[in-house]
Scaffold this motif. Structure first.
Motif, PDB file in Angstrom:
ATOM      1  N   GLY A 167       0.781  -1.238   0.000  1.00 28.49           N
ATOM      2  CA  GLY A 167       0.000   0.000   0.000  1.00 28.49           C
ATOM      3  C   GLY A 167       0.807   1.279   0.000  1.00 28.49           C
ATOM      4  O   GLY A 167       0.232   2.375   0.108  1.00 28.49           O
ATOM      5  N   GLY A 168       2.125   1.189  -0.125  1.00 26.88           N
ATOM      6  CA  GLY A 168       2.958   2.375  -0.123  1.00 26.88           C
ATOM      7  C   GLY A 168       2.788   3.231  -1.369  1.00 26.88           C
ATOM      8  O   GLY A 168       2.394   2.741  -2.434  1.00 26.88           O
ATOM      9  N   LYS A 169       3.094   4.514  -1.203  1.00 18.36           N
ATOM     10  CA  LYS A 169       3.003   5.478  -2.294  1.00 18.36           C
ATOM     11  C   LYS A 169       4.421   5.889  -2.667  1.00 18.36           C
ATOM     12  O   LYS A 169       5.134   6.484  -1.854  1.00 18.36           O
ATOM     13  CB  LYS A 169       2.188   6.693  -1.855  1.00 18.36           C
ATOM     14  N   LEU A 170       4.844   5.565  -3.876  1.00 19.37           N
ATOM     15  CA  LEU A 170       6.243   5.667  -4.271  1.00 19.37           C
ATOM     16  C   LEU A 170       6.431   6.628  -5.440  1.00 19.37           C
ATOM     17  O   LEU A 170       5.669   6.600  -6.409  1.00 19.37           O
ATOM     18  CB  LEU A 170       6.766   4.277  -4.658  1.00 19.37           C
ATOM     19  N   PHE A 171       7.459   7.484  -5.311  1.00 20.64           N
ATOM     20  CA  PHE A 171       7.931   8.298  -6.427  1.00 20.64           C
ATOM     21  C   PHE A 171       9.326   7.794  -6.808  1.00 20.64           C
ATOM     22  O   PHE A 171      10.194   7.676  -5.940  1.00 20.64           O
ATOM     23  CB  PHE A 171       8.042   9.772  -6.039  1.00 20.64           C
ATOM     24  N   VAL A 172       9.534   7.525  -8.081  1.00 20.86           N
ATOM     25  CA  VAL A 172      10.837   7.080  -8.577  1.00 20.86           C
ATOM     26  C   VAL A 172      11.232   8.001  -9.718  1.00 20.86           C
ATOM     27  O   VAL A 172      10.402   8.366 -10.558  1.00 20.86           O
ATOM     28  CB  VAL A 172      10.782   5.620  -9.078  1.00 20.86           C
ATOM     29  N   THR A 173      12.513   8.381  -9.763  1.00 21.87           N
ATOM     30  CA  THR A 173      12.965   9.259 -10.842  1.00 21.87           C
ATOM     31  C   THR A 173      13.957   8.540 -11.756  1.00 21.87           C
ATOM     32  O   THR A 173      14.452   7.454 -11.439  1.00 21.87           O
ATOM     33  CB  THR A 173      13.653  10.522 -10.301  1.00 21.87           C
ATOM     34  N   TYR A 174      14.210   9.198 -12.883  1.00 21.65           N
ATOM     35  CA  TYR A 174      15.289   8.800 -13.775  1.00 21.65           C
ATOM     36  C   TYR A 174      16.548   8.470 -12.959  1.00 21.65           C
ATOM     37  O   TYR A 174      16.748   8.968 -11.857  1.00 21.65           O
ATOM     38  CB  TYR A 174      15.597   9.957 -14.747  1.00 21.65           C
TER      39      TYR A 174
END
Length: 691
Positions: free
Chosen positions: A492-499
């Motif tokens: 249920g985690g909310k993840l931001f991933v970048t280049y």
């Protein structure tokens, strides 16, 4: 990793109550004794209750080999203690005396070209030198034996800023130690060959005797990246091993809370300070402001990372500056109000001690132009008046119960990794304009622009316990970390991933099959190639527009495909000949019970700030409070949540108006209107409220 050292904090002198520690480095050996009494009187006026003594005093403490002179230090410590000023006593080992380097030039460190660093400054020793260690530990034991029963010494300050000038040593001692480190880490030479990929360029080694440091290989050539990454790990560990030896020598005789001062800042990535944090009783840090418009944000970011390294235990601001430093090409002064504001920003982020380098500004030597609590102008100066104002503010906050509170956990964790930074520093990469450390700072600032003050959490930390997590250009993802990412989102985690995230494992071996190789299933995209952007070649593509009105600089991904569960939130807009027109730029993927946003380009602080409202809404993340972008809001609270302090910092160069959320405690460059329940905070101002 080994277990963390048990947290221990310096305790007040007998008969005193716990206070916020306040003071700085004190160097009485630079001054005649008649100045000492004046110093102590001024310390009383300023509210100083803590000083670090003896950091660079080896030559005075041991003027000849085996001959110790503690009389002068005894007198100083006695004067300080009787005046109610506690002492953080240094081991004195940060700068070997001339008699030592003349008798044993083999202790001097060597650069990658084989040139010997001569004495004449500081930190001219080899961290791995057995000769230096023998003399340093002898001094440590002598100091500990002499001061083991001194009631005014409340903490040990081991050495000083390890690796500031001697992070890398390429001597024969270092070569021997590097081989031993590799053998301990890998066990066999075949494992080293595999880790370093020595099949490339015929670099295979037959035994550990063939391992050498990454010495000079000629201009324009390329060092083995796996070897270079391990060299940086080794160099951090070699200094850590020296620290442990000095610490243990002192603690076996005179156990007291001990620390050594880190140099945590946004770009301060020389040592793995999170690993070092396991070995100090309390984390302490030296931080000097970055001039210009990023000043407050970079300070808050660095202080948050320090809080993360301390695992939200109180930490100690051991050094910062009242105004200008001396070591930049242009040494900008602090603007009016920043002396108080900067200190309170560190305090807000979890520091329970505020100290400066140094107490009295030197009249000679390399740091004579470095600002101090008592400047060249003396006590009749704005700097000293601000120092006194800050001392009163800290005493008031202590009286009101700030001690015993900690930085309140944010909704968002920004993950930082020293090894990812080291991996991006190689000279043969897709773009020399991309480094790990810049992206988390951009995200911290962009989140603040949107009313969220993030926690900066080391990769070893508990980032997977947060509502939302950002992996900002986290170049290295081990299998273990990748597994944590998958579990976090699945649950249920909310993840931001970048280049530039998840490109390589801990050996700097590329994860194959498309990027980000180890978490491709989580983000739901497959990157086949990169689009570096720049202006160094005529006609090269310098930027890429996005359909959401932002612009990418320096770097973009070629997202060749997206999974069926992935939605495209923004695309690139470019001429057809580029192959990028209409290509996905920002996506969101449903994965398990969670979601993962992928940002496939470097948007910078401004582009991220403009993009984040959509992304935050997509993941259901609300801002911390009003006044988005204008005010940095930080909160400290006790475990029960009943005692809370709200810090409001003006991030602009205009006066901002805020609602007063509690009882005003400190108002520096701020005016409170009790009738309307509002306050106006001027530029460089801060308002502290108790709720």
């Amino acid at each position: 990793m080994a277990e963390r050292t048990r947290f221990q904090w310096p305790q007040p002198l007998e008969g005193q109550q716990p206070r916020i520690w306040y003071g700085g480095d004190y160097n009485p050996d630079q001054w005649p004794e008649e100045v000492w009494d004046e110093d102590i009187e001024l310390m009383r006026r300023a509210g100083v209750n803590f000083v670090s003594v003896g950091i660079f005093s080896w030559a005075k403490l041991e003027p000849e080999e085996g001959v110790y002179d503690f009389d002068w230090l005894d007198r100083v410590i006695d004067k300080l203690g009787k005046a109610g000023v506690a002492v953080d006593l240094a081991s004195g080992t940060a700068s070997p005396p001339m008699w030592l380097t003349q008798a044993h030039p083999e202790v001097l460190w060597v650069n990658d070209r084989g040139e010997v660093c001569q004495p004449g400054a500081r930190q001219h020793y080899r961290p791995t030198s057995p000769v230096y260690r023998e003399y340093a530990l002898r001094l440590c034991r002598a100091m500990a034996e002499h001061y083991k029963d001194n009631p005014y010494v409340v903490a040990w300050h081991i050495n000083n800023e390890y690796g500031c000038h001697n992070r890398f040593d390429y001597s024969e001692d270092a070569e021997r130690a590097f081989r031993e480190w590799c053998e301990k880490r890998y066990g066999t030479i075949d494992a080293v060959n595999d880790a370093w990929g020595t099949a490339f360029w015929a670099q295979r080694m037959n035994d550990f005797s063939e391992i050498i440091p990454p010495r000079y290989i000629g201009d324009g050539n390329f060092m083995n990246p796996g070897k270079l990454l391990d060299w940086k790990r080794f160099s951090s560990d070699a200094l850590l091993d020296l620290y442990r030896a000095e610490r243990d020598a002192v603690q076996e005789i005179a156990p007291r809370p001990q620390t050594t001062n880190f140099m945590v800042s946004a770009g301060g990535t020389g040592l793995d300070y999170d690993k070092w944090g396991y070995d100090v009783d309390f984390v302490s840090n030296d931080h000097y402001f970055s001039p210009g418009e990023a000043h407050l944000d970079e300070l808050a970011y660095s202080a948050s990372l320090c809080d993360g390294i301390a695992r939200k235990q109180p930490w100690f601001l051991m050094e910062h500056s009242t105004s200008a430093v001396n070591w930049r090409p242009i040494n900008y002064r602090c603007e009016p109000g920043e002396l108080v504001r900067d200190s309170l920003a560190h305090l807000a982020m979890g520091a329970d001690a505020i100290c400066y380098f140094q107490w009295r500004q030197s009249k000679a030597g390399a740091e004579k132009w470095h600002s101090s609590m008592v400047p060249h102008a003396g006590a009749d100066s704005q700097v000293f008046r601000d120092v006194c104002e800050l001392g009163a503010d800290l005493n008031l906050l202590a009286d009101q119960g700030l001690l015993g509170t900690a930085l309140v956990k944010s909704k968002v964790a920004l993950v930082f990794d020293y090894e990812s930074q080291w991996g991006t520093e190689h000279t043969a990469t897709p773009s020399q304009q991309v480094r790990h450390w810049t992206e988390p700072l951009d995200w911290f600032r962009a989140l603040a622009d949107n009313g969220l003050t993030a926690d900066v959490v080391p990769v070893r930390g508990d980032w997977d316990q947060y509502e939302a997590v950002v992996l900002p250009s986290l170049y290295i993802l081990s299998e273990g970390t990748s597994r944590r990412v998958r579990d976090y989102v699945a649950n249920g985690g909310k993840l931001f991933v970048t280049y530039y995230t998840g490109l390589a494992d801990e050996k700097d071996h590329i994860w194959l099959g498309g990027y980000p190789g180890s978490i491709r299933d989580v983000v739901g995209v497959r990157v086949e190639e990169f689009v570096p952007l720049g202006t160094d070649q005529p006609g090269a593509m310098a930027s890429l527009r996005l359909s959401n009105g932002t612009e990418a600089h320096d770097f973009a991904d070629v997202i060749a495909s997206v999974d069926g569960s992935t939605r495209v939130l923004a695309t690139f807009q470019a001429d057809s000949w580029t192959g990028m027109n209409g290509a996905p730029a920002i996506t969101v993927n449903a994965c398990g019970d969670g979601k993962a946003v992928y940002v496939g380009a470097r948007l910078g602080r401004e582009g991220l700030a403009k993009t984040l409202p959509t992304l935050l809404e997509e993941l259901g993340i609300a801002a911390d409070g009003p006044d988005c972008g204008k005010v940095l809001r930080v909160e400290r609270a006790d475990e029960s949540g009943e005692r809370r302090f709200v810090f409001l910092f003006n991030r602009t160069h205009e006066t901002v108006k805020v609602d007063v959320e509690g009882e005003p405690m400190v108002a520096s460059l701020a005016q409170v209107d009790e009738a309307s329940g509002t306050a106006e905070i001027s530029p460089n101002g801060v308002l502290v409220l108790k709720r």
